[in-house]
Design an enzyme around this catalytic site. Sequence first.
Site, PDB file in Angstrom:
ATOM      1  N   PHE A  56      -1.279   2.826  -4.577  1.00 16.03           N
ATOM      2  CA  PHE A  56      -0.019   3.577  -4.610  1.00 16.03           C
ATOM      3  C   PHE A  56       0.116   4.416  -5.872  1.00 16.03           C
ATOM      4  CE2 PHE A  56       0.471  -0.736  -6.063  1.00 16.03           C
ATOM      5  CZ  PHE A  56       1.116  -0.616  -7.274  1.00 16.03           C
ATOM      6  N   TYR A  57      -0.952   4.557  -6.624  1.00 15.71           N
ATOM      7  CA  TYR A  57      -0.935   5.447  -7.792  1.00 15.71           C
ATOM      8  C   TYR A  57      -1.233   6.867  -7.328  1.00 15.71           C
ATOM      9  CZ  TYR A  57      -1.094   1.329 -10.889  1.00 15.71           C
ATOM     10  OH  TYR A  57      -0.825   0.155 -11.552  1.00 15.71           O
ATOM     11  N   GLY A  58      -0.237   7.479  -6.706  1.00 12.44           N
ATOM     12  CA  GLY A  58      -0.406   8.813  -6.139  1.00 12.44           C
ATOM     13  C   GLY A  58      -0.428   8.760  -4.625  1.00 12.44           C
TER      14      GLY A  58
END
Length: 329
Positions: A56-58
Amino acid sequence: MPGNLPPSTIAGKPVNPIGYGMMNLTALGTVSHEDAIKSLKAAVDNGANFWNGGLFYGPPDANSLVLLNNYFTQYPEDATKVVLSVKGAYNYATLTPNCTPEGIRASVDEALRQLDGTHPIDLFECARIDPNVPVEDMVKTLAELIKEGKIGSYGLSEVNANTIRRAHAVHRCAGVEVEISLFSRHALEKGGIVDTCHELGIPIIGYGVLDRGWLSGQFKTLEDIPKNDPRHHFPRFQPGNFEQNMKLAEFIQGIAKKKGVTPAHVAIAWVKQHGVLTIPGATKASRVKENTQEVELTDSEMGEIQEALDKFEVAGFRYPELFAAGLSQ
């Protein structure tokens, strides 16, 4: 000075005391692909061989795993040098974890799909504890994935001491990720997260070691932070709190100047000397190189810093209220 040393291995693989946090490379979409690749290369070339990324980093087409796939395709010789931790089982848009067996398996499968064989998942962490799933059940699913060879080990993120003990009793935990810095010292409470991990022999992975820039010496006033910067939503950057927190930041800058190092060096060394593997997350290759330089603090310097910590109270919680429910569960 604490006698504990940072872990020398994670999931049975050698790691150096300073690793690399990947969130800032992709989470906000402000770092070019070229610069992100350069930062990763600087990390591995300067010994930061434990990398921490997230699904979920981006966005799905430009997150940590996509970047990693591109990096290891370009530099396949670096794959064996890196120990990779991946966080998942979390919907950042709704701030909700999904640690059901189906949720965890879907997250791991998606991570493997995005990595596409360029690197194994050495450590998988459910990013937050799911209040609807007992931690014992979560760990049973992760243990099955280890047995199946889909992940090398599992870790915990933003948990309390009791949760660590419950999880570890089901299957050995390979790492606990926690926010820890000169500004965020909750993990060091007696009998808490750090003590529990040291007792059980669980490596501690420290994020936020520069407290979102407070301890890097980057700014002096609120005007130094761009208007659209998300830090303006964090309590420690609010007017009044900001000015109070500058007192501790300026003290650390003074220690660094006397020692002939940077404030970041002092901040990272302080965390490291509590037996924590630090994962600072600089976005520029030059900063990555700076952060990986090994610095040790003397007993006298540790004592000076403790006096300052006792004197300068940190104002504001470490996260906005919106995120608070998922912390230290």
